[in-house]
Write a protein that holds these residues in place. Structure first.
Motif, PDB file in Angstrom:
ATOM      1  N   ILE A  50      29.746  53.247  26.008  1.00 54.42           N
ATOM      2  CA  ILE A  50      30.001  52.816  24.571  1.00 54.42           C
ATOM      3  C   ILE A  50      30.780  53.868  23.879  1.00 54.42           C
ATOM      4  O   ILE A  50      30.365  55.102  23.763  1.00 54.42           O
ATOM      5  N   THR A  51      31.819  53.738  23.335  1.00 55.47           N
ATOM      6  CA  THR A  51      32.747  54.640  22.663  1.00 55.47           C
ATOM      7  C   THR A  51      32.835  54.623  21.317  1.00 55.47           C
ATOM      8  O   THR A  51      32.766  53.429  20.714  1.00 55.47           O
ATOM      9  N   SER A  52      33.143  55.617  20.418  1.00 57.06           N
ATOM     10  CA  SER A  52      33.288  55.661  19.047  1.00 57.06           C
ATOM     11  C   SER A  52      34.560  56.552  18.870  1.00 57.06           C
ATOM     12  O   SER A  52      34.451  57.797  19.349  1.00 57.06           O
ATOM     13  N   PRO A  53      35.614  56.075  18.124  1.00 59.14           N
ATOM     14  CA  PRO A  53      36.621  56.949  17.886  1.00 59.14           C
ATOM     15  C   PRO A  53      36.189  58.358  17.153  1.00 59.14           C
ATOM     16  O   PRO A  53      35.309  58.200  16.286  1.00 59.14           O
ATOM     17  N   GLN A  89      40.733  71.011  22.076  1.00 59.76           N
ATOM     18  CA  GLN A  89      40.869  69.736  21.908  1.00 59.76           C
ATOM     19  C   GLN A  89      39.810  69.162  22.305  1.00 59.76           C
ATOM     20  O   GLN A  89      39.387  69.101  23.334  1.00 59.76           O
ATOM     21  N   VAL A  90      39.530  67.813  21.680  1.00 59.56           N
ATOM     22  CA  VAL A  90      38.238  67.003  22.194  1.00 59.56           C
ATOM     23  C   VAL A  90      38.757  65.346  22.072  1.00 59.56           C
ATOM     24  O   VAL A  90      39.520  65.154  21.505  1.00 59.56           O
ATOM     25  N   SER A  91      38.439  65.095  23.436  1.00 57.40           N
ATOM     26  CA  SER A  91      39.120  63.627  23.697  1.00 57.40           C
ATOM     27  C   SER A  91      37.955  62.534  23.960  1.00 57.40           C
ATOM     28  O   SER A  91      37.097  62.804  24.583  1.00 57.40           O
ATOM     29  N   SER A  92      37.970  61.524  23.031  1.00 53.69           N
ATOM     30  CA  SER A  92      36.788  60.457  23.303  1.00 53.69           C
ATOM     31  C   SER A  92      37.460  59.203  22.522  1.00 53.69           C
ATOM     32  O   SER A  92      38.102  59.427  21.561  1.00 53.69           O
ATOM     33  N   GLY A  93      36.999  58.269  23.139  1.00 60.21           N
ATOM     34  CA  GLY A  93      37.335  56.751  22.682  1.00 60.21           C
ATOM     35  C   GLY A  93      38.806  56.662  22.358  1.00 60.21           C
ATOM     36  O   GLY A  93      39.242  55.975  21.069  1.00 60.21           O
ATOM     37  N   GLY A  94      39.896  57.291  22.988  1.00 61.98           N
ATOM     38  CA  GLY A  94      41.227  57.087  22.919  1.00 61.98           C
ATOM     39  C   GLY A  94      41.886  57.964  21.975  1.00 61.98           C
ATOM     40  O   GLY A  94      43.042  57.897  21.363  1.00 61.98           O
ATOM     41  N   VAL A  95      40.890  58.848  21.150  1.00 65.41           N
ATOM     42  CA  VAL A  95      41.274  59.668  20.197  1.00 65.41           C
ATOM     43  C   VAL A  95      41.288  61.037  20.521  1.00 65.41           C
ATOM     44  O   VAL A  95      40.353  61.713  21.086  1.00 65.41           O
ATOM     45  N   ILE A  96      42.116  62.163  20.233  1.00 58.95           N
ATOM     46  CA  ILE A  96      42.432  63.549  20.537  1.00 58.95           C
ATOM     47  C   ILE A  96      42.369  64.189  19.115  1.00 58.95           C
ATOM     48  O   ILE A  96      43.142  64.004  18.391  1.00 58.95           O
ATOM     49  N   LEU A  97      41.339  65.123  18.903  1.00 58.87           N
ATOM     50  CA  LEU A  97      41.510  66.077  17.841  1.00 58.87           C
ATOM     51  C   LEU A  97      41.397  67.678  18.220  1.00 58.87           C
ATOM     52  O   LEU A  97      40.809  67.734  19.274  1.00 58.87           O
TER      53      LEU A  97
END
Length: 626
Positions: free
Chosen positions: A421-424, A491-499
């Motif tokens: 279960i992912t969350s951007p 860099q953090v990648s999760s739910g198709g988003v990278i910050l």
């Protein structure tokens, strides 16, 4: 491989099969269940023995269809004359285009006779009552051949005083006229010519019952073909009578007792050398099906199914056809859990549909418990609800172990599915020490929001490394080896988003640090902007700017507001004698000078007092912190 049906029969096939570099002709009387080589004629046209016996020698046929609708195929048969097959072929070890002749079978391919030593075009006349042949030659011809006894004897007839290049023959479908029309040209530059030949004179009368005889269809001597004993009525060879139209050809068809080759192997079974069908290594047996319960029956396969159009009749105590079998109660098995679209991830808040696939064990009294892995579980006793799918909404991100457990009185079975279960990501904050001691481990961490438990991938770039360090946790230990300013990025990648977030760390051999605290009313006047802590740090730095050494002010996160002042050694300090000064002694003077002093910060509309606590970090002569 080329397959061809024999006209008038269901299940008799001729095929050219490639074996290595050779092509050979085979025949089957069981719709492909058994194949055998064609038997060559015993003698040639001159009556000489051919001594050709399978498998080293046999008859091979050219199974080719003609592109010209007015010329016959290289092999032809007719439903109105069952059992007669005329074909182009050769005798030998393989199919060849050398020494090609014409062959005929009067018994549906069991035996063959040679009728011409050269390739001819052969047509059926008068519903098959006669045969007409024209040599396949590149030179013009003026005669044709006609046979009334199935190719045993041929009569030559001249159809034109001048030789003609024959391009084809048109058959008159009106049986009252008995006319064939040959068309072609006398030379390559001449016009088309059409020649009509009336062959009615070959027949003296209409056929009567005495002109017919019974003919039994055989399978290499066996009387049963496709599960039937078939008897046909066929005109006696040599009878000069007109057959007529619409006369029934088959007299009787009685069913035979089935044998193993009246059946083909069912799904999941393979034919063995002895003809039996045994289960393949990957097949795990028949299933009663989802709707089978106690008291009901289902059609259970024995490994065989009757060949289509086969009419044999089973006898004996052990029939091989699929048979009805009572549904038995058994433990659940084959449980498999999946989502509706076979996906293993979904966003937070999605209504996920779970499907349960299973053999219910022949009983409706089966309990199903589905644990969603987030502290919620449901139990069903009626399986009809499970087959429609079970829906659940996940409110937090993470990896959840979804478990389905099926149970009845005889046993249990279960299946596990791991759902992501992912969350951007919305924000990432890198926490790193403002100052680090060279050669000692320092801890850095990344905090993400919203929390991504076990769902985020962290990529760390430290100092000048070109390849990132990859972790599944937001923590990392690192030892800095070079003095100066080092850059840390994550860099953090999760739910198709990278910050990404970055921090600068000052690396030194040793340093002093002082903790600052502020009056409580500072929080009341704190503006809600991200740069507020940097503003406070600049004010403290300006206030302490009288110190000649390097100062670094870091305002700590959280409330109440606190700050830490780092006093770093100068890059190089020289004494009057030219020797390098003692940086640690200089740092101690600075600490004593600023301890228990009060500084005034002017911030907009308020005057705020800053007291420097006597809480600090001492550094010994070796640069070690204690």
């Amino acid at each position: 491989e080329i397959d061809l049906d024999v006209a008038g029969f269901s299940g008799i096939l001729l095929a050219n099969r490639k074996e290595g570099r050779q092509v050979k002709t085979y025949i089957s009387f069981s719709k492909g269940q058994r194949w055998s080589l064609l038997k060559a004629p015993a003698v040639d046209l001159a009556g000489n023995s051919l001594n050709c016996r399978p498998p080293s020698c046999s008859l091979h046929l050219h199974l080719q269809m003609s592109e010209n609708p007015y010329t016959p195929d290289s092999i032809s048969s007719k439903e109105s004359v069952p059992g007669i097959i005329v074909a182009t072929g050769n005798i030998g070890s393989e199919l060849s285009y050398q020494n090609v002749g014409m062959f005929i079978s009067s018994d549906a391919g069991n035996t063959w006779r040679q009728i011409f030593e050269e390739e001819h075009r052969v047509w059926f006349l008068e519903e098959g009552g006669a045969l007409v042949a024209i040599i396949q030659a590149t030179v013009p011809i003026s005669h044709l051949w006609i046979s009334l006894d199935e190719g045993r004897h041929w009569q030559q007839h001249v159809f034109s005083p001048s030789p003609l290049f024959v391009d084809g023959i048109l058959m008159d479908q009106d049986l009252q006229h008995h006319v064939i029309m040959l068309f072609g040209h006398f030379s390559y530059r001449s016009e088309w010519q059409l020649i009509k030949v009336d062959y009615r004179g070959l027949f003296s009368r209409q056929c009567s019952e005495g002109d017919y005889q019974p003919w039994y269809l055989l399978n290499q001597g066996e009387p049963c073909v496709m599960g039937q004993r078939q008897v046909y009525k066929r005109r006696r060879a040599g009878s000069r009578c007109i057959l007529g139209k619409g006369r029934s050809r088959r007299i009787s068809a009685d069913p035979c007792a089935c044998n193993v080759f009246d059946f083909e192997c069912d799904y999941g079974f393979e034919r063995q050398m002895d003809g039996k069908c045994l289960a393949a290594f990957w097949y795990h047996g028949n299933s009663a099906g989802k709707g089978c319960s106690i008291g009901q029956s289902f059609l259970n396969s024995t490994g065989y199914r009757k060949v289509v159009s086969n009419s044999c009749k089973e006898s004996g105590k052990e029939p091989v056809s699929p048979r009805m079998q009572q549904c038995d109660l058994k433990a659940p098995r084959g449980v498999r859990l999946s989502t509706a679209h076979e996906e293993l991830s979904a966003p937070v808040g999605t209504n996920v549909t779970f499907l349960l696939h299973l053999d219910r064990g022949g009983s409706l009294q089966t309990d199903v418990r589905l644990d969603f892995g987030d502290g919620i579980a449901v139990t069903y006793s009626n399986l009809s609800h499970v087959t429609e799918g079970i829906r659940h909404i996940y409110k937090t991100a993470g990896i959840f172990s979804v478990t389905a457990r099926v149970e009845n009185s005889l046993g249990t079975d279960s299946s596990v599915l791991f759902l992501h279960i992912t969350s951007p990501l919305e924000q990432v904050y890198l926490s790193a020490p403002a100052v680090a001691v060279r050669g000692k481990q320092s801890e850095v961490s990344a905090v993400v929001w919203p929390s991504q438990t076990k769902m985020a991938i962290f990529y760390w770039w430290i100092e000048n490394n070109t390849e990132p360090i990859i972790t599944l946790e937001g923590k990392l230990s690192h030892t800095f080896q070079i003095e100066g300013t080092s850059q840390i990025s994550v860099q953090v990648s999760s739910g198709g988003v990278i910050l990404q977030d970055s921090k600068a760390v000052r690396v030194s051999e040793f340093f002093r640090s002082l903790l600052l605290s502020f009056s409580p009313n500072l929080e009341e006047h704190k503006p809600a902007i991200p740069d507020w802590r940097q503003d406070v740090a600049r004010v403290v730095m300006t206030t302490l700017s009288q110190v000649q050494h390097c100062l670094l002010v870091c305002v700590l996160a959280g409330t109440p507001t606190a700050a830490e002042v780092f006093i770093l050694p100068a890059a190089q300090t020289h004494t009057q004698s030219g020797e390098l000064g003692n940086n640690e002694q200089e740092l101690e003077k600075v600490r004593q000078q600023h301890t228990k002093h009060t500084y005034t910060l002017h911030n907009a509309n308020e005057i705020i007092c800053i007291k420097i606590f006597a809480i600090y970090t001492d550094i010994n002569s070796k640069g070690e912190q204690y």
